[in-house]
Scaffold this active site. Structure first.
Site, PDB file in Angstrom:
ATOM      1  N   ASP A 101      -0.805  -4.817  15.040  1.00 53.02           N
ATOM      2  CA  ASP A 101      -1.803  -4.603  16.110  1.00 53.02           C
ATOM      3  C   ASP A 101      -2.421  -3.219  15.960  1.00 53.02           C
ATOM      4  O   ASP A 101      -3.640  -3.044  16.020  1.00 53.02           O
ATOM      5  CB  ASP A 101      -1.152  -4.730  17.501  1.00 53.02           C
TER       6      ASP A 101
ATOM      7  N   GLY B 295     -31.620  -1.656  -8.346  1.00 53.29           N
ATOM      8  CA  GLY B 295     -30.801  -1.541  -9.562  1.00 53.29           C
ATOM      9  C   GLY B 295     -29.950  -0.286  -9.566  1.00 53.29           C
ATOM     10  O   GLY B 295     -28.820  -0.294 -10.078  1.00 53.29           O
TER      11      GLY B 295
ATOM     12  N   THR C  92      -6.297 -11.653   7.188  1.00 51.38           N
ATOM     13  CA  THR C  92      -7.655 -12.018   6.743  1.00 51.38           C
ATOM     14  C   THR C  92      -8.546 -12.296   7.963  1.00 51.38           C
ATOM     15  O   THR C  92      -8.057 -12.469   9.087  1.00 51.38           O
ATOM     16  CB  THR C  92      -7.592 -13.319   5.908  1.00 51.38           C
TER      17      THR C  92
ATOM     18  N   GLU D 267      -4.116  -6.756   6.144  1.00 48.94           N
ATOM     19  CA  GLU D 267      -3.699  -6.682   7.557  1.00 48.94           C
ATOM     20  C   GLU D 267      -4.218  -7.874   8.379  1.00 48.94           C
ATOM     21  O   GLU D 267      -4.595  -7.748   9.531  1.00 48.94           O
ATOM     22  CB  GLU D 267      -4.105  -5.328   8.165  1.00 48.94           C
TER      23      GLU D 267
ATOM     24  N   THR E 201       0.852  -1.196   0.000  1.00 47.73           N
ATOM     25  CA  THR E 201       0.000   0.000   0.000  1.00 47.73           C
ATOM     26  C   THR E 201       0.888   1.246   0.000  1.00 47.73           C
ATOM     27  O   THR E 201       1.861   1.298   0.756  1.00 47.73           O
ATOM     28  CB  THR E 201      -0.916  -0.004   1.249  1.00 47.73           C
TER      29      THR E 201
HETATM   30  N1  CAA Z   1       2.926  -8.592  19.248  1.00 46.87           N
HETATM   31  C1  CAA Z   1       4.164  -8.931  19.651  1.00 46.87           C
HETATM   32  N2  CAA Z   1       4.695 -10.156  19.408  1.00 46.87           N
HETATM   33  C2  CAA Z   1       3.948 -11.039  18.715  1.00 46.87           C
HETATM   34  C3  CAA Z   1       2.645 -10.722  18.254  1.00 46.87           C
HETATM   35  C4  CAA Z   1       2.133  -9.440  18.557  1.00 46.87           C
HETATM   36  N3  CAA Z   1       0.901  -9.097  18.168  1.00 46.87           N
HETATM   37  N4  CAA Z   1       2.152 -11.791  17.591  1.00 46.87           N
HETATM   38  C5  CAA Z   1       3.098 -12.755  17.643  1.00 46.87           C
HETATM   39  N5  CAA Z   1       4.174 -12.290  18.327  1.00 46.87           N
HETATM   40  C6  CAA Z   1       5.406 -13.020  18.635  1.00 46.87           C
HETATM   41  C7  CAA Z   1       5.053 -14.264  19.455  1.00 46.87           C
HETATM   42  O1  CAA Z   1       5.012 -13.964  20.826  1.00 46.87           O
HETATM   43  C8  CAA Z   1       6.183 -15.193  19.102  1.00 46.87           C
HETATM   44  O2  CAA Z   1       7.322 -14.858  19.850  1.00 46.87           O
HETATM   45  P1  CAA Z   1       8.052 -15.933  20.838  1.00 46.87           P
HETATM   46  O3  CAA Z   1       8.399 -17.099  19.957  1.00 46.87           O
HETATM   47  O4  CAA Z   1       9.249 -15.193  21.345  1.00 46.87           O
HETATM   48  O5  CAA Z   1       7.044 -16.284  21.866  1.00 46.87           O
HETATM   49  C9  CAA Z   1       6.483 -14.872  17.648  1.00 46.87           C
HETATM   50  O6  CAA Z   1       5.970 -13.545  17.430  1.00 46.87           O
HETATM   51  C10 CAA Z   1       5.839 -15.825  16.686  1.00 46.87           C
HETATM   52  O7  CAA Z   1       4.445 -15.845  16.940  1.00 46.87           O
HETATM   53  P2  CAA Z   1       3.510 -16.994  16.381  1.00 46.87           P
HETATM   54  O8  CAA Z   1       4.091 -18.328  16.749  1.00 46.87           O
HETATM   55  O9  CAA Z   1       2.122 -16.709  16.796  1.00 46.87           O
HETATM   56  O10 CAA Z   1       3.715 -16.805  14.789  1.00 46.87           O
HETATM   57  P3  CAA Z   1       3.065 -17.532  13.551  1.00 46.87           P
HETATM   58  O11 CAA Z   1       4.118 -17.789  12.541  1.00 46.87           O
HETATM   59  O12 CAA Z   1       2.237 -18.679  14.008  1.00 46.87           O
HETATM   60  O13 CAA Z   1       2.135 -16.395  12.915  1.00 46.87           O
HETATM   61  C11 CAA Z   1       0.132 -15.131  12.610  1.00 46.87           C
HETATM   62  C12 CAA Z   1       1.117 -15.806  13.571  1.00 46.87           C
HETATM   63  C13 CAA Z   1      -0.879 -14.477  13.535  1.00 46.87           C
HETATM   64  C14 CAA Z   1      -0.569 -16.115  11.691  1.00 46.87           C
HETATM   65  C15 CAA Z   1       0.905 -14.065  11.772  1.00 46.87           C
HETATM   66  O14 CAA Z   1       1.733 -14.680  10.817  1.00 46.87           O
HETATM   67  C16 CAA Z   1      -0.040 -13.110  11.059  1.00 46.87           C
HETATM   68  O15 CAA Z   1      -0.539 -12.174  11.662  1.00 46.87           O
HETATM   69  N6  CAA Z   1      -0.278 -13.348   9.736  1.00 46.87           N
HETATM   70  C17 CAA Z   1      -1.021 -12.369   8.933  1.00 46.87           C
HETATM   71  C18 CAA Z   1      -0.091 -11.443   8.257  1.00 46.87           C
HETATM   72  C19 CAA Z   1      -0.712 -10.111   7.981  1.00 46.87           C
HETATM   73  O16 CAA Z   1      -1.526  -9.597   8.734  1.00 46.87           O
HETATM   74  N7  CAA Z   1      -0.281  -9.514   6.880  1.00 46.87           N
HETATM   75  C20 CAA Z   1      -0.731  -8.205   6.561  1.00 46.87           C
HETATM   76  C21 CAA Z   1       0.202  -7.580   5.584  1.00 46.87           C
HETATM   77  S1  CAA Z   1       0.329  -5.854   5.719  1.00 46.87           S
HETATM   78  C22 CAA Z   1      -1.001  -5.233   4.957  1.00 46.87           C
HETATM   79  O17 CAA Z   1      -1.949  -5.889   4.617  1.00 46.87           O
HETATM   80  C23 CAA Z   1      -0.934  -3.756   4.801  1.00 46.87           C
HETATM   81  C24 CAA Z   1      -1.855  -3.179   3.837  1.00 46.87           C
HETATM   82  O18 CAA Z   1      -1.899  -3.506   2.682  1.00 46.87           O
HETATM   83  C25 CAA Z   1      -2.735  -2.102   4.250  1.00 46.87           C
END
Ligand code: CAA
Length: 381
Positions: A241, A341, A366, A364, A159
């Site tokens: 977040d 329509g 799904t 951000e 974006t």
């Molecule tokens: N805050 C801080 N730390 C975090 C966190 C958060 N919200 N979420 C995870 N972590 C940390 C965890 O604590 C963990 O750390 P430790 O190993 O030290 O405990 C580490 O990150 C890994 O966490 P997970 O095991 O939960 O990671 P995962 O590989 O299973 O992935 C997921 C988790 C939630 C699926 C993540 O991959 C995710 O959010 N995927 C979606 C991606 C996304 O949102 N992409 C958007 C792209 S940007 C966009 O869209 C912008 C735009 O166009 C407008």
């Protein structure tokens, strides 16, 4: 419990955002959408009003307000033009928030302050062709070389990829460590070796630009690293977040805009000898639309209150983003149905709301990813 008493400052930001949206953005929103036209002039004015760094402290040229103000402003702007809404959300949240939390004093003055003032625009580069929902699967590499890191790889669906000046960029600096081998940087968009792709043709939010970006031996100074090596995933998740709060607010704006159009239309459209608003079938639809929007708004404010208390708000914001984005799609669909329509034509704004809503359950994270986040809290030992 959350206290939802709005302060004078909140009312002031609502009024300022509403005025700007109605008096500046509204007249050309449809034309910008049709012609995929970016809005640098409008962004500059939004920056002067404090909308590019709403929760950034004044010492870094921000407005120094809270997250409730952020939601109010983004909702009002997105009610009129959701493309402007997402660009504001990205520069405030995905770029600004991780710098605020993890940036050094120098990084905040050099990069956060100009974006907060609206003199520069911020973007975020996480997604890759093979790392969408599975953000940890990113392959873009960062290799240390003296006082620099050398970046190679590619990102997509960025974006403001063409318009932004600075980006938060996440990379894989040590593949053997998985998510703990990722490192984040501040990238200047015009650095040698940064190659921008063409503007994507999109269904909605068409006046915000989206493109892919390739890196060929891009040199980033080590002083532009955000946090320590290995912290990149955490930096990205922290950014998301805050970003998800912005998208929830954008979705609220789309839904509210669609509802207001539906109310207006149902009073002037006559069928069977009376305004369609006199039919219970329409009244019930409007009531459900209003109720769902209000529920989504409360969830979003709840996440904001936790954020401003300095508490972890990952779970609350996932619920807010999930519910607000699904509500925006449902409400826009109902609003279009009420228009019949006519709603299917570009003559009425609901057609644009319907298209703009669609992305909110995708970017951000799904809806499915938000559900994973929420259930992980429920199932935690
Ligand atoms: N805050 C801080 N730390 C975090 C966190 C958060 N919200 N979420 C995870 N972590 C940390 C965890 O604590 C963990 O750390 P430790 O190993 O030290 O405990 C580490 O990150 C890994 O966490 P997970 O095991 O939960 O990671 P995962 O590989 O299973 O992935 C997921 C988790 C939630 C699926 C993540 O991959 C995710 O959010 N995927 C979606 C991606 C996304 O949102 N992409 C958007 C792209 S940007 C966009 O869209 C912008 C735009 O166009 C407008």
């Amino acid at each position: 419990m959350i206290d939802l008493t709005f302060t004078e400052e909140h009312e002031m930001i609502r009024e300022t955002a509403r005025d700007f949206a109605q008096n500046v953005l509204a007249k050309s929103a449809a034309e910008r959408d049709e012609n995929e036209k970016f809005f640098p002039e409008e962004l500059k004015q939004l920056g002067e009003l404090g909308f590019c760094g709403i929760f950034v402290p004044e010492k870094y040229k921000g407005a120094g307000m809270d997250s409730i103000a952020y939601i109010i402003a983004l909702e009002e702007i997105s009610k009129v033009d959701a493309s402007v809404g997402v660009v504001l959300s990205v520069t405030n949240s995905l770029f600004g928030y991780p710098l605020l939390v993890y940036g050094t004093e120098e990084q905040k003055h050099k990069y956060l302050a100009p974006t907060a003032a609206g003199e520069k625009l911020g973007g975020f580069m996480l997604t890759e062709p093979e790392a969408g929902s599975d953000a940890a699967a990113q392959k873009t590499t960062a290799v240390r070389d003296g006082d620099y890191y050398i970046i190679n790889g590619s990102k997509n669906f960025i974006t403001s990829g063409l318009s932004a000046d600075y980006f938060v960029l996440t990379t894989m600096s040590d593949k053997s460590k998985g998510v703990h081998g990722t490192t984040a940087f501040i990238l200047e968009g015009d650095a040698p070796g940064v190659i921008k792709g063409v503007k994507e043709k999109k269904l909605g939010i068409r006046s915000s630009d989206t493109c892919s970006v390739t890196f060929e031996d891009v040199r980033i100074p080590a002083e532009n690293r955000i946090g320590e090596e290995g912290m990149g995933f955490k930096v990205a998740m922290t950014a998301l977040d805050s970003g998800r709060m912005g998208i929830a607010a954008q979705a609220l704006g789309i839904a509210q805009g669609a509802l207001e159009e539906a109310v207006k239309y149902s009073k002037i459209r006559h069928q069977f000898g009376r305004p369609i608003a006199k039919f219970q079938g329409i009244q019930f639809k409007l009531a459900d639309m209003e109720t769902r929007i209000q529920a989504a708004r409360l969830l979003t404010f709840q996440a904001a209150v936790k954020k401003d208390r300095g508490e972890r708000f990952t779970n609350e914001v996932a619920m807010a983003k999930l519910y607000a984005s699904e509500t925006a799609n449902w409400v826009a669909d109902q609003a279009l149905q009420i228009h019949g329509g006519y709603g299917y034509t570009k003559e009425y704004a609901v057609e644009r709301f319907f298209r703009d809503a669609r992305i909110t359950t995708i970017y951000e994270g799904t809806s499915e990813i938000q559900r994973l986040v929420i259930s992980s809290y429920l199932l935690k030992d």
